[in-house]
Design an enzyme around this catalytic site. Structure first.
Site, PDB file in Angstrom:
ATOM      1  N   HIS A  33       0.860  -1.181   0.000  1.00 20.68           N
ATOM      2  CA  HIS A  33       0.000   0.000   0.000  1.00 20.68           C
ATOM      3  C   HIS A  33       0.899   1.234   0.000  1.00 20.68           C
ATOM      4  CE1 HIS A  33       1.056   0.161   4.203  1.00 20.68           C
ATOM      5  NE2 HIS A  33       0.536  -1.035   4.398  1.00 20.68           N
ATOM      6  N   GLU A  34       0.266   2.393   0.076  1.00 24.93           N
ATOM      7  CA  GLU A  34       0.995   3.665  -0.006  1.00 24.93           C
ATOM      8  C   GLU A  34       2.108   3.752   1.042  1.00 24.93           C
ATOM      9  OE1 GLU A  34       2.133   7.000  -1.697  1.00 24.93           O
ATOM     10  OE2 GLU A  34       0.714   5.578  -2.564  1.00 24.93           O
ATOM     11  N   GLY A  35       1.898   3.133   2.210  1.00 29.21           N
ATOM     12  CA  GLY A  35       2.930   3.160   3.254  1.00 29.21           C
ATOM     13  C   GLY A  35       4.213   2.476   2.775  1.00 29.21           C
ATOM     14  N   HIS A  36       4.065   1.316   2.101  1.00 30.58           N
ATOM     15  CA  HIS A  36       5.255   0.628   1.567  1.00 30.58           C
ATOM     16  C   HIS A  36       5.897   1.461   0.453  1.00 30.58           C
ATOM     17  CE1 HIS A  36       2.793  -2.983   2.881  1.00 30.58           C
ATOM     18  NE2 HIS A  36       3.928  -3.189   3.506  1.00 30.58           N
ATOM     19  N   GLU A 147       7.601   3.060  10.727  1.00 25.29           N
ATOM     20  CA  GLU A 147       7.493   3.256  12.184  1.00 25.29           C
ATOM     21  C   GLU A 147       6.159   2.748  12.717  1.00 25.29           C
ATOM     22  OE1 GLU A 147       8.247   7.341  13.123  1.00 25.29           O
ATOM     23  OE2 GLU A 147      10.415   7.093  12.942  1.00 25.29           O
ATOM     24  N   ASP A 149       5.190  -0.169  12.784  1.00 31.11           N
ATOM     25  CA  ASP A 149       5.566  -1.339  13.587  1.00 31.11           C
ATOM     26  C   ASP A 149       6.727  -0.936  14.491  1.00 31.11           C
ATOM     27  OD1 ASP A 149       3.751  -3.404  12.409  1.00 31.11           O
ATOM     28  OD2 ASP A 149       4.787  -2.798  10.603  1.00 31.11           O
ATOM     29  N   GLN A 152       8.591  -3.692  16.300  1.00 34.93           N
ATOM     30  CA  GLN A 152       9.388  -4.460  15.331  1.00 34.93           C
ATOM     31  C   GLN A 152      10.703  -3.729  15.030  1.00 34.93           C
ATOM     32  OE1 GLN A 152       7.867  -6.527  11.711  1.00 34.93           O
ATOM     33  NE2 GLN A 152       8.447  -4.666  10.651  1.00 34.93           N
TER      34      GLN A 152
END
Ligand code: PAF
Length: 282
Positions: A33-36, A147, A149, A152
């Site tokens: 998605h846009e985040g990736h 960020e 996650d 993680q």
């Protein structure tokens, strides 16, 4: 863009690329998605070459979690990252990542143990193990993670430091701020599990967190503010709240008062079939 499913040709390709400038790695499980894509763009701005990995890592899913249902859309994902200028897609076959006889596990004590680690036993062992393998496979100059996650990211930084995984750049593990929808919901592949009604209700999560942060900064007690945050989520349609904690931003130790050091508000809550997580600086 070159796509690889086996390790030997991947290694030859990254060796060739490295002669021509630094390589940034964006590890993902796909369903991009846009985040990736923001990570890929940032990687492209920082490095000559961008490698993206797509691997739905079975070792980070618990027995009752969504491994089988996790969205898989390799062709669509490949087209998206190619359009962003990625040079290389590493999409290992399961046997290339965990061949017969595979027996090694990385467990990071401390930062792995609370929050999502308590709710999802073994999850961060799976993450640390696969990310260590991805670093050794691609040998990037640096790597970018969202960020969203936050825990993680803390686990990966601890693991890379403890195992002397010296990626060539100083600060080689780069966290990129969470990308949000217009109503504030953090982008996540798991948002796809929400019905339209649940999706509308889910926007209560970032709203309730922002309210809590304003109250904490105004001097409200931590315990009462976190209790009110949990109640606001249940009233908005969340079925349960796994945790809502104020923690030290680096060690993730829970806090009962607002410290001088950077702190983070972290929440995981369930709505419909989805377990949503979010975190914000306080
Ligand atoms: O954040 C993810 O998508 C995964 O946990 C990661 C870092 C790619 C490891 O499988």
């Amino acid at each position: 863009m070159q796509t690889f499913r086996q390790l030997d040709p991947l290694r030859r390709a990254v060796d060739a690329l490295r002669c021509d400038g630094p390589i940034a790695l964006v590890p993902t499980m796909g369903a991009l998605h846009e985040g990736h894509l923001a990570l890929v763009r940032e990687a492209k701005a920082r490095a000559a070459h961008v490698a993206v990995s797509i691997f739905v890592n079975p070792r980070q899913f618990g027995a009752n979690e969504d491994l089988a249902a996790y969205p898989r859309q390799l062709e669509r994902d490949a087209a998206l990252i190619e359009a962003e200028g990625a040079a290389l897609l590493w999409a290992p076959a399961s046997e290339a990542m965990y061949p017969a006889g595979y027996a090694t596990n990385i467990a990071v004590a401390g930062v792995s143990e609370g929050l999502c680690g308590a709710a999802r036993p073994g999850h961060f062992d799976g993450v640390a193990t696969v990310v260590c393998k991805l670093f050794n496979q691609v040998r990037p100059d640096f790597a970018l993670f969202g960020e969203k996650d936050w825990q993680q990211l803390a686990v990966i930084r601890r693991m890379a430091c403890d195992l002397d995984l010296t990626l060539p750049h100083v600060d080689a593990i780069i966290g990129i701020p969470t990308v949000r929808e217009a109503d504030g919901l953090a982008m996540s592949s798991r948002n796809a599990y929400l019905t339209p009604q649940e999706r509308a209700q889910a926007a209560a999560l970032p709203r309730a967190m922002q309210t809590a942060i304003l109250e904490l900064k105004a001097g409200a007690p931590v315990h009462g503010t976190l209790t009110a945050l949990r109640e606001a989520l249940l009233a908005a349609g969340f079925v349960s709240v796994d945790y809502a904690e104020l923690c030290d931003a680096e060690s993730l130790v829970p806090l009962t008062t607002l410290p001088e050091r950077p702190a983070r508000l972290l929440v995981a809550a369930r709505i419909g079939k989805a377990r949503l997580i979010d975190n914000m600086a306080v």
